[in-house]
Design a protein around this motif. Structure first.
Motif, PDB file in Angstrom:
ATOM      1  N   ASP A  35       0.816  -1.215   0.000  1.00  0.00           N
ATOM      2  CA  ASP A  35       0.000   0.000   0.000  1.00  0.00           C
ATOM      3  C   ASP A  35       0.853   1.269   0.000  1.00  0.00           C
ATOM      4  OD1 ASP A  35      -2.278  -1.548  -0.020  1.00  0.00           O
ATOM      5  OD2 ASP A  35      -2.695  -1.296   2.124  1.00  0.00           O
ATOM      6  N   ILE A  36       1.974   1.256   0.728  1.00  0.00           N
ATOM      7  CA  ILE A  36       2.760   2.496   0.768  1.00  0.00           C
ATOM      8  C   ILE A  36       3.647   2.658  -0.466  1.00  0.00           C
ATOM      9  CG2 ILE A  36       2.642   2.770   3.271  1.00  0.00           C
ATOM     10  CD1 ILE A  36       5.566   1.933   3.432  1.00  0.00           C
ATOM     11  N   VAL A  37       4.216   1.578  -1.014  1.00  0.00           N
ATOM     12  CA  VAL A  37       5.075   1.754  -2.201  1.00  0.00           C
ATOM     13  C   VAL A  37       4.256   2.033  -3.458  1.00  0.00           C
ATOM     14  CG1 VAL A  37       7.022   0.425  -1.269  1.00  0.00           C
ATOM     15  CG2 VAL A  37       5.395  -0.690  -2.810  1.00  0.00           C
ATOM     16  N   THR A  38       2.996   1.610  -3.474  1.00  0.00           N
ATOM     17  CA  THR A  38       2.144   1.905  -4.630  1.00  0.00           C
ATOM     18  C   THR A  38       1.474   3.271  -4.500  1.00  0.00           C
ATOM     19  OG1 THR A  38       0.254   0.799  -3.609  1.00  0.00           O
ATOM     20  CG2 THR A  38       1.629  -0.530  -5.118  1.00  0.00           C
ATOM     21  N   GLY A  39       1.549   3.863  -3.307  1.00  0.00           N
ATOM     22  CA  GLY A  39       0.901   5.147  -3.069  1.00  0.00           C
ATOM     23  C   GLY A  39      -0.572   5.015  -2.738  1.00  0.00           C
ATOM     24  N   LYS A  40      -1.057   3.767  -2.587  1.00  0.00           N
ATOM     25  CA  LYS A  40      -2.467   3.546  -2.245  1.00  0.00           C
ATOM     26  C   LYS A  40      -2.794   4.197  -0.901  1.00  0.00           C
ATOM     27  CE  LYS A  40      -5.911  -0.114  -1.690  1.00  0.00           C
ATOM     28  NZ  LYS A  40      -6.139  -1.560  -1.705  1.00  0.00           N
ATOM     29  N   LYS A  41      -1.833   4.121   0.018  1.00  0.00           N
ATOM     30  CA  LYS A  41      -1.959   4.800   1.313  1.00  0.00           C
ATOM     31  C   LYS A  41      -0.766   5.718   1.472  1.00  0.00           C
ATOM     32  CE  LYS A  41      -4.676   1.440   3.863  1.00  0.00           C
ATOM     33  NZ  LYS A  41      -4.734   0.571   5.036  1.00  0.00           N
ATOM     34  N   THR A  42      -1.020   6.902   1.996  1.00  0.00           N
ATOM     35  CA  THR A  42       0.071   7.852   2.227  1.00  0.00           C
ATOM     36  C   THR A  42       0.106   8.253   3.695  1.00  0.00           C
ATOM     37  OG1 THR A  42      -1.326   9.722   1.649  1.00  0.00           O
ATOM     38  CG2 THR A  42      -0.013   8.760  -0.130  1.00  0.00           C
ATOM     39  N   PHE A  43       1.293   8.550   4.165  1.00  0.00           N
ATOM     40  CA  PHE A  43       1.486   8.923   5.557  1.00  0.00           C
ATOM     41  C   PHE A  43       2.470  10.085   5.627  1.00  0.00           C
ATOM     42  CE2 PHE A  43       0.538   4.380   5.468  1.00  0.00           C
ATOM     43  CZ  PHE A  43      -0.487   4.287   6.393  1.00  0.00           C
ATOM     44  N   GLN A  44       2.323  10.907   6.641  1.00  0.00           N
ATOM     45  CA  GLN A  44       3.302  11.950   6.926  1.00  0.00           C
ATOM     46  C   GLN A  44       4.406  11.295   7.759  1.00  0.00           C
ATOM     47  OE1 GLN A  44       2.382  14.355   4.614  1.00  0.00           O
ATOM     48  NE2 GLN A  44       3.300  15.654   6.154  1.00  0.00           N
ATOM     49  N   LEU A  45       5.530  10.993   7.131  1.00  0.00           N
ATOM     50  CA  LEU A  45       6.625  10.327   7.824  1.00  0.00           C
ATOM     51  C   LEU A  45       7.547  11.343   8.482  1.00  0.00           C
ATOM     52  CD1 LEU A  45       7.554   7.535   5.243  1.00  0.00           C
ATOM     53  CD2 LEU A  45       5.964   7.418   7.170  1.00  0.00           C
ATOM     54  N   LYS A  46       8.122  10.942   9.619  1.00  0.00           N
ATOM     55  CA  LYS A  46       9.060  11.796  10.342  1.00  0.00           C
ATOM     56  C   LYS A  46      10.509  11.489   9.959  1.00  0.00           C
ATOM     57  CE  LYS A  46       6.095  12.401  14.379  1.00  0.00           C
ATOM     58  NZ  LYS A  46       5.980  12.210  15.822  1.00  0.00           N
ATOM     59  N   PHE A  47      10.782  10.253   9.566  1.00  0.00           N
ATOM     60  CA  PHE A  47      12.142   9.826   9.226  1.00  0.00           C
ATOM     61  C   PHE A  47      12.450  10.302   7.806  1.00  0.00           C
ATOM     62  CE2 PHE A  47      14.997   6.014   8.146  1.00  0.00           C
ATOM     63  CZ  PHE A  47      16.132   6.645   8.623  1.00  0.00           C
ATOM     64  N   LEU A  48      13.293  11.332   7.711  1.00  0.00           N
ATOM     65  CA  LEU A  48      13.532  12.006   6.441  1.00  0.00           C
ATOM     66  C   LEU A  48      14.041  11.061   5.352  1.00  0.00           C
ATOM     67  CD1 LEU A  48      13.519  14.629   4.856  1.00  0.00           C
ATOM     68  CD2 LEU A  48      15.825  15.091   5.728  1.00  0.00           C
TER      69      LEU A  48
END
Length: 99
Positions: A35-48
């Motif tokens: 889900d995250i590598v396909t962009g299906k789900k997105t998150f605000q990540l803290k780890f730059l």
């Protein structure tokens, strides 16, 4: 090193408890990675570093959504989390993504 004022055996126990609170990196077979590598789900990540890598990986997967590219992308994002799992920002991101 540990917490001032605590005997060494208690410092060790406190350190062990903090370590136990750390979340492990979920298995690559966890659907959330896809889900995250396909962009299906997105998150605000803290780890730059993960944020930058994930941006590149999602663009790559959009251009080439083959199972091989998705798998390679999961390997890369998994590795960056696994290699930095003890960083507080990584722990925050793991909790954000995987709960």
């Amino acid at each position: 090193m540990g917490q001032p004022g605590l005997p060494p055996e208690m410092q060790h126990r406190a350190a062990a408890q903090r370590k136990e609170a750390n979340m492990d990196v979920p298995s690559k077979s966890n659907k959330a990675w896809v889900d995250i590598v396909t962009g299906k789900k997105t998150f605000q990540l803290k780890f730059l570093a993960a944020k930058i890598l994930l941006g590149r990986l999602t663009r790559s997967v959009k251009e080439d959504p083959s199972p091989e590219n998705v798998s390679s992308s999961i390997d890369q994002i998994y590795a960056i989390f696994a290699n930095n799992v003890n960083m507080p920002s990584v722990q925050d991101d793991l909790k954000t993504i995987f709960g």
